[in-house]
Design an enzyme around this catalytic site. Structure first.
Site, PDB file in Angstrom:
ATOM      1  CG  ASN A 110       4.075  -7.757  -4.646  1.00 49.02           C
ATOM      2  OD1 ASN A 110       4.510  -6.590  -5.002  1.00 49.02           O
ATOM      3  ND2 ASN A 110       2.753  -7.844  -5.036  1.00 49.02           N
ATOM      4  CG  HIS A 112      -2.113  -5.874  -4.633  1.00 47.34           C
ATOM      5  ND1 HIS A 112      -1.553  -5.269  -5.974  1.00 47.34           N
ATOM      6  CD2 HIS A 112      -3.303  -5.859  -4.600  1.00 47.34           C
ATOM      7  CE1 HIS A 112      -2.516  -5.134  -6.475  1.00 47.34           C
ATOM      8  NE2 HIS A 112      -3.579  -5.460  -5.787  1.00 47.34           N
ATOM      9  CG  LEU A 147      -0.877  -9.613 -11.100  1.00 51.06           C
ATOM     10  CD1 LEU A 147       0.762  -9.359 -11.395  1.00 51.06           C
ATOM     11  CD2 LEU A 147      -1.569  -8.919 -12.445  1.00 51.06           C
TER      12      LEU A 147
HETATM   13  C1  GRF Z   1       2.786   1.173  -3.521  1.00 48.58           C
HETATM   14  O1  GRF Z   1       1.493   1.530  -3.563  1.00 48.58           O
HETATM   15  C2  GRF Z   1       2.732  -0.297  -3.925  1.00 48.58           C
HETATM   16  O2  GRF Z   1       1.923  -1.068  -3.191  1.00 48.58           O
HETATM   17  C3  GRF Z   1       2.400  -0.456  -5.336  1.00 48.58           C
HETATM   18  O3  GRF Z   1       2.934   0.647  -6.034  1.00 48.58           O
HETATM   19  C4  GRF Z   1       3.278   1.749  -5.079  1.00 48.58           C
HETATM   20  C5  GRF Z   1       4.634   2.035  -4.935  1.00 48.58           C
HETATM   21  O4  GRF Z   1       5.156   2.887  -4.445  1.00 48.58           O
HETATM   22  N1  GRF Z   1       2.566  -1.636  -5.942  1.00 48.58           N
HETATM   23  P1  GRF Z   1       6.844   3.117  -4.033  1.00 48.58           P
HETATM   24  O5  GRF Z   1       7.499   2.962  -5.126  1.00 48.58           O
HETATM   25  O6  GRF Z   1       6.897   2.096  -2.560  1.00 48.58           O
HETATM   26  O7  GRF Z   1       6.942   4.611  -3.374  1.00 48.58           O
END
Ligand code: GRF
Length: 207
Positions: A110, A112, A147
């Site tokens: 993931n 974050h 989470l």
């Molecule tokens: C990113 O900032 C990611 O870290 C967060 O949501 C955003 C998603 O952006 N969880 P994208 O869909 O990859 O443009």
């Protein structure tokens, strides 16, 4: 010749991190195939991007399922049809059940938008502004049932400016996400990451 690795990417929205991974995989000729992009929202614009790139784009709408367990089971069977070595969460905005997380142990990543363990959860950029931190950033990590938690693969740091807004800060962090996520996925694909308890060690790749 190294075997081609298979990647499935999960999104919920625009999918700019997904796009960064697709672009790097093609430009750097990774020994990997992006086998599918799956969204929990049928109208995620990232699905169109994936389709345009000739990648299987699948929607599994969480709203069609009565509870988290049944959605996660449907999601897992959709994923498993593509036999991935790695499942990449890229802006996938669903909390996953422990069963789902365990099924993909060590191969579920993931990104974050904060320097974990600071600021898990939502509105991370506002959380950073409210806390008055001088540096903020993004974290790529292996997923655990907790989470926004798990062995850290990579981080990027950005400064927080005096006059920052949530939008400015988000854009500065996102630009870094687009650098570190493809690199982290490539490191996994090329066998350079080893899970060692709660930590990720970098090893020389084992072909
Ligand atoms: C990113 O900032 C990611 O870290 C967060 O949501 C955003 C998603 O952006 N969880 P994208 O869909 O990859 O443009």
């Amino acid at each position: 010749m190294r075997a081609m690795k298979r990647i499935v990417i999960l999104i919920s929205g625009r999918g700019s991190n997904m796009e960064a991974i697709l672009r790097a995989a093609a430009a750097e000729q990774w020994p990997a195939t992006i086998a599918a992009v799956i969204s929990n929202k049928a109208d995620a614009s990232g699905l169109k991007t994936a389709e345009a790139a000739g990648i299987a784009a699948v929607a599994i709408a969480h709203r069609d399922y009565p509870d988290r367990d049944s959605f996660d089971a449907a999601l897992a069977s959709a994923i498993d049809r593509f036999e991935p070595d790695l499942v990449v969460l890229a802006g996938f905005m669903r909390i996953l059940t422990p069963d789902f997380v365990h099924r993909y142990h060590g191969r579920l990543m993931n990104i974050h938008p904060s320097l974990l363990p600071s600021f898990p959860g939502l509105a991370t950029h506002q959380q950073a502004l409210d806390a008055g931190v001088k540096f903020h950033g993004a974290t790529v990590h292996f997923v655990t049932p907790q989470l926004d938690h798990g062995p850290i693969v990579a981080q990027a740091v950005v400064p927080v400016h005096e006059d920052d807004t949530e939008e400015l800060l988000a854009a500065r962090v996102l630009a870094q996400e687009h650098l570190i996520y493809p690199r982290a996925v490539r490191d996994f694909i090329e066998g350079r990451l080893r899970l060692d308890g709660d930590r990720v060690r970098r090893v020389s790749s084992v072909d």
